[in-house]
Design a protein around this motif. Structure first.
Motif, PDB file in Angstrom:
ATOM      1  N   HIS A  58       0.830  -1.195   0.000  1.00 26.52           N
ATOM      2  CA  HIS A  58       0.000   0.000   0.000  1.00 26.52           C
ATOM      3  C   HIS A  58       0.872   1.256   0.000  1.00 26.52           C
ATOM      4  O   HIS A  58       0.625   2.215  -0.739  1.00 26.52           O
ATOM      5  CB  HIS A  58      -0.895  -0.073   1.244  1.00 26.52           C
ATOM      6  CG  HIS A  58      -1.978   0.941   1.318  1.00 26.52           C
ATOM      7  ND1 HIS A  58      -2.715   1.127   2.442  1.00 26.52           N
ATOM      8  CD2 HIS A  58      -2.456   1.832   0.415  1.00 26.52           C
ATOM      9  CE1 HIS A  58      -3.606   2.091   2.233  1.00 26.52           C
ATOM     10  NE2 HIS A  58      -3.463   2.543   1.002  1.00 26.52           N
ATOM     11  N   HIS A  62       1.215   4.099  -2.907  1.00 30.41           N
ATOM     12  CA  HIS A  62       1.025   5.541  -2.718  1.00 30.41           C
ATOM     13  C   HIS A  62       2.245   6.308  -3.195  1.00 30.41           C
ATOM     14  O   HIS A  62       2.125   7.319  -3.869  1.00 30.41           O
ATOM     15  CB  HIS A  62       0.791   5.858  -1.236  1.00 30.41           C
ATOM     16  CG  HIS A  62      -0.642   5.819  -0.813  1.00 30.41           C
ATOM     17  ND1 HIS A  62      -1.271   6.861  -0.197  1.00 30.41           N
ATOM     18  CD2 HIS A  62      -1.558   4.829  -0.931  1.00 30.41           C
ATOM     19  CE1 HIS A  62      -2.532   6.522   0.078  1.00 30.41           C
ATOM     20  NE2 HIS A  62      -2.722   5.282  -0.353  1.00 30.41           N
ATOM     21  N   CYS A 112      -7.267   8.660   2.039  1.00 26.15           N
ATOM     22  CA  CYS A 112      -6.976   7.258   1.755  1.00 26.15           C
ATOM     23  C   CYS A 112      -8.083   6.369   2.313  1.00 26.15           C
ATOM     24  O   CYS A 112      -8.549   6.586   3.429  1.00 26.15           O
ATOM     25  CB  CYS A 112      -5.627   6.876   2.374  1.00 26.15           C
ATOM     26  SG  CYS A 112      -5.230   5.136   2.194  1.00 26.15           S
ATOM     27  N   GLY A 113      -8.450   5.359   1.547  1.00 25.76           N
ATOM     28  CA  GLY A 113      -9.521   4.473   1.952  1.00 25.76           C
ATOM     29  C   GLY A 113      -9.111   3.413   2.971  1.00 25.76           C
ATOM     30  O   GLY A 113      -9.951   2.652   3.457  1.00 25.76           O
ATOM     31  N   HIS A 118      -0.464   1.251   6.389  1.00 27.13           N
ATOM     32  CA  HIS A 118       0.739   1.685   5.690  1.00 27.13           C
ATOM     33  C   HIS A 118       1.959   1.241   6.481  1.00 27.13           C
ATOM     34  O   HIS A 118       1.933   1.256   7.717  1.00 27.13           O
ATOM     35  CB  HIS A 118       0.783   3.213   5.563  1.00 27.13           C
ATOM     36  CG  HIS A 118       0.035   3.727   4.376  1.00 27.13           C
ATOM     37  ND1 HIS A 118       0.524   3.627   3.098  1.00 27.13           N
ATOM     38  CD2 HIS A 118      -1.164   4.340   4.291  1.00 27.13           C
ATOM     39  CE1 HIS A 118      -0.353   4.166   2.261  1.00 27.13           C
ATOM     40  NE2 HIS A 118      -1.387   4.599   2.951  1.00 27.13           N
TER      41      HIS A 118
HETATM   42 ZN    ZN Z   1      -4.558   4.294   0.217  1.00 25.87          ZN
END
Ligand code: ZN
Length: 145
Positions: A58, A62, A112-113, A118
């Motif tokens: 993830h 990004h 961000c969903g 992260h």
């Molecule tokens: Zn995200």
């Protein structure tokens, strides 16, 4: 209509034949105004042998999004897979050796969903591993850039 299933290009690829990490050219399409868009598959890990955990993947996604725009790369015009592989290599080098948390965009609940998932540490470790294997400009034959 009911038996017309969309063809997903990557589902046609024999995943047992590829040698990741690699850049694979998919196709080029010309729009109504003559603009040309090319699509490339950026595969970081050997299919069915390994998988980057979501936190690291993830964060790579990004960070790469502002450098290359994702894991399928669409570009204006046409580029060689060597040039795309070099750009991917530079993006991963940035993640592995330079990026700080401030370089990872859109990590807030608003942007961000899945903002809790992260890991820059995992992203860095995987980027180093991918770079150590080398990024090939060919999916079937190792042609490391
Ligand atoms: Zn995200």
């Amino acid at each position: 209509m009911a038996d017309e299933k969309p063809v997903v290009e990557s589902f046609q690829l024999d995943h047992t034949k590829v040698k990741a990490p690699y850049v694979r050219y998919i196709d080029t399409q010309t729009g109504p105004n003559g603009d040309v868009i090319s699509n490339y598959d950026l595969r970081l890990v050997q299919p069915n042998e390994n998988a980057i955990p979501t936190g690291g993947l993830h964060t790579i996604e990004h960070t790469i999004a502002v450098l290359l725009r994702g894991f399928h790369l669409l570009t204006w015009g046409e580029h060689s897979t060597q040039d795309v592989a070099k750009a991917l290599k530079e993006a991963l080098e940035f993640i592995a050796y330079e990026a700080t948390w401030d370089d990872v965009p859109a990590t807030t609940i608003e942007s961000c969903g899945n903002y809790r998932d992260h890991s820059l540490f995992t992203a860095k470790e995987w980027a180093k591993d991918i770079l150590a294997k080398g990024i090939s400009s060919d999916p079937f034959e190792r042609k490391v850039v």
